[in-house]
Design an enzyme around this catalytic site. Structure first.
Site, mmCIF file in Angstrom:
data_model
loop_
_atom_site.group_PDB
_atom_site.id
_atom_site.type_symbol
_atom_site.label_atom_id
_atom_site.label_comp_id
_atom_site.label_asym_id
_atom_site.label_seq_id
_atom_site.Cartn_x
_atom_site.Cartn_y
_atom_site.Cartn_z
ATOM 1 C CG ASN A 202 -1.737 -1.173 1.356
ATOM 2 O OD1 ASN A 202 -2.349 -1.676 0.336
ATOM 3 N ND2 ASN A 202 -1.831 -1.651 2.588
ATOM 4 C CG ASP B 268 1.079 2.862 4.819
ATOM 5 O OD1 ASP B 268 0.354 2.449 4.232
ATOM 6 O OD2 ASP B 268 2.006 2.446 5.558
ATOM 7 C CE LYS C 69 -2.215 -5.093 8.680
ATOM 8 N NZ LYS C 69 -1.668 -4.238 9.429
ATOM 9 C CB ALA D 88 5.053 -4.061 0.989
ATOM 10 C CD GLU E 31 -3.560 -4.570 4.612
ATOM 11 O OE1 GLU E 31 -4.228 -3.982 5.764
ATOM 12 O OE2 GLU E 31 -2.418 -4.588 4.380
ATOM 13 N N GLY F 93 5.223 -7.344 25.848
ATOM 14 C CA GLY F 93 5.853 -8.699 25.586
ATOM 15 C C GLY F 93 5.068 -9.484 24.966
ATOM 16 N N GLY G 76 4.310 -4.864 13.972
ATOM 17 C CA GLY G 76 3.796 -6.290 13.912
ATOM 18 C C GLY G 76 4.375 -6.982 12.639
ATOM 19 C CG ASP G 77 3.510 -5.319 9.042
ATOM 20 O OD1 ASP G 77 2.668 -5.958 9.248
ATOM 21 O OD2 ASP G 77 3.221 -4.112 8.644
ATOM 22 N N GLY H 232 9.669 6.785 10.204
ATOM 23 C CA GLY H 232 10.141 6.649 8.882
ATOM 24 C C GLY H 232 9.745 5.424 8.083
HETATM 25 O O1 RIB Z 1 0.854 -3.023 9.521
HETATM 26 C C1 RIB Z 1 1.026 -1.521 9.013
HETATM 27 C C2 RIB Z 1 0.156 -1.542 7.708
HETATM 28 O O2 RIB Z 1 -1.149 -1.771 7.458
HETATM 29 C C3 RIB Z 1 0.433 -0.190 6.929
HETATM 30 O O3 RIB Z 1 1.740 -0.065 6.386
HETATM 31 C C4 RIB Z 1 -0.758 -0.025 6.160
HETATM 32 O O4 RIB Z 1 -0.397 0.134 4.699
HETATM 33 C C5 RIB Z 1 -1.676 -1.318 6.357
HETATM 34 O O5 RIB Z 1 -1.006 -2.490 5.351
#
Ligand code: RIB
Length: 307
Positions: free
Chosen positions: A12, A14, A41, A43, A140, A225, A251-252, A287
Site C-alpha cells: 500500500n 501509506d 503488511k 511489503a 489484507e 511482551g 507487527g510486520d 520513517g
Molecule cells: O501494519 C501496518 C500496515 O498496515 C501499513 O503499512 C498499512 O499499509 C496497512 O497495511
C-alpha cells in the site's frame, strides 16, 4: 526461483498523519506532518526480511498507477524481488491513512485496491515457479489468494507463518494450513473471544488458538511482551524498553524477523526474542520502512543488552 522466505501479501501507499492527539469525532484539527510512504503488511514484512539479510520476494499486486510504480521501485531498492508482482489494469494501488498520536499509537483506515484482485490462479502460477522454506502471509489481500498461498506452501512442505492482521480480514478457513500464528491483542480477541488483559488471559487465548489446530502460537501484547506457546510449553518474552514514536508496521517487522530467526535457529523462543528486539527498534524511530532495522543493528542491540 529459490528464496529463503516468500511473502504473499499486501502493498500500500501509506499516508501517515502525525497528530498531537486523536481528533474527537466531527473535529477538524491541525497535524504536525503528513507524509506519503510505502507500506502494506506484506511489503513491510518482505522489506524486514531483506533488511535482516535473507532472500525474499513479495507476491502481491499494485494498480497500474503512479503509486504502483513507486511501490515497486521501492521494493527493488530495498532488495525485495518483484518478479512475481502483478500490475492490475483498472485498479488503484492499496492506500491507507494512518493516524499516529504523540504516544506512537496508530489508527488506520484504507482501501485494499489491487490487493483484493489477486486470484487463486495467480498464486498457483507463482508457486509452480518458486521454492522457499517459509511462507509469510497476512489477511489484507483477497481471501482466495491467502487460501491458495497457504495450501500451495503446505503442499511444498513450507512452514506457514500466519499474521492474522488486520483483525477485520480474519477468516478461519486458513487456520488449518498455518504452522504458526502471531495475533496481537485485538486479533486474539477477534479469533478467540478472549480479551487479553494479562498473562492469564493471554495463556487462555493461546490454548484456544492451539485447539483450533495451529501448532505454534505467539500472542503479542505490545509493550507487555509476548507469549510463546509451543508443545504446551509456555515462555514469556519481554519487549525491549523504548519510547514508542511510531507503531505502524511494528507487527510486520516482528513477523519478518521471526521468520528470519527461525531459519537461523529453528527455535521459536529464540526467534521471538530476536523479533522483539527488531520490532522494538522499529517503534523507537519514525520513517516507515526506513525505520526497519538491519541485521547489524539488531545484533548490536543484543550484544550491548547482554553485557
Ligand atoms: O501494519 C501496518 C500496515 O498496515 C501499513 O503499512 C498499512 O499499509 C496497512 O497495511
Amino acid at each position: 526461483m529459490k528464496y529463503d522466505i516468500v511473502v504473499v501479501g499486501s502493498i500500500n501507499m501509506d499516508v501517515i498523519v502525525d497528530v498531537p492527539n486523536y481528533p474527537e469525532y466531527g473535529d477538524t484539527v491541525f497535524c504536525n506532518s503528513i507524509k506519503m510512504t510505502p507500506g502494506g503488511k506484506g511489503a513491510n514484512q518482505a522489506v524486514t526480511v531483506a533488511s535482516l539479510g535473507k532472500s525474499t520476494c513479495l507476491v502481491g499486486a499494485v494498480g497500474k498507477d503512479s503509486a504502483g510504480t513507486q511501490l515497486l521501485d521501492n521494493l527493488i531498492f530495498k532488495s525485495v524481488d518483484t518478479a512475481h508482482m502483478l500490475e492490475i489494469e483498472g485498479e488503484g494501488s492499496g492506500t491507507f491513512v494512518c493516524l499516529i498520536d504523540n504516544t506512537g499509537e496508530n489508527t488506520m483506515a484504507g482501501t485494499k485496491g489491487a490487493n483484493d484482485k489477486i486470484t487463486e490462479a495467480d498464486i498457483n502460477r507463482v508457486f509452480e515457479q518458486i521454492e522457499a522454506k517459509i511462507l509469510l502471509i497476512q489477511m489484507e489481500t483477497s481471501r482466495e489468494s491467502i487460501l491458495a498461498a497457504a495450501k500451495a506452501a503446505k503442499a511444498k512442505g513450507m512452514y506457514v507463518i500466519l499474521d492474522p492482521a488486520p483483525a477485520e480480514g480474519i477468516f478461519e478457513e486458513v487456520f488449518q494450513y498455518a504452522d504458526l500464528i502471531l495475533p496481537n491483542k485485538q486479533e486474539t480477541e477477534r479469533i478467540t473471544g478472549i480479551e487479553v488483559t494479562d498473562r492469564e488471559t493471554a495463556l487462555e487465548a493461546a490454548k484456544k488458538l492451539r485447539s483450533l489446530g495451529i501448532p505454534d502460537v505467539i500472542v503479542k501484547m505490545a509493550e507487555n511482551g509476548s507469549l510463546v506457546y509451543q508443545n504446551e510449553e509456555v515462555n514469556w518474552i519481554d519487549s525491549i524498553k523504548v519510547k514508542a514514536v511510531d507503531t505502524v508496521g511494528a507487527g510486520d517487522c516482528f513477523a519478518g524477523a521471526i521468520a528470519c530467526a527461525l531459519l537461523d535457529t529453528n527455535n521459536l523462543v529464540e526467534a521471538a526474542k530476536f523479533a522483539s528486539v527488531a520490532a522494538g527498534i522499529k517503534v523507537s524511530r519514525t520513517g516507515g520502512q526506513d525505520a526497519i532495522p538491519t541485521l547489524k543493528e539488531v545484533q548490536e542491540y543484543i550484544a550491548v543488552a547482554s553485557n
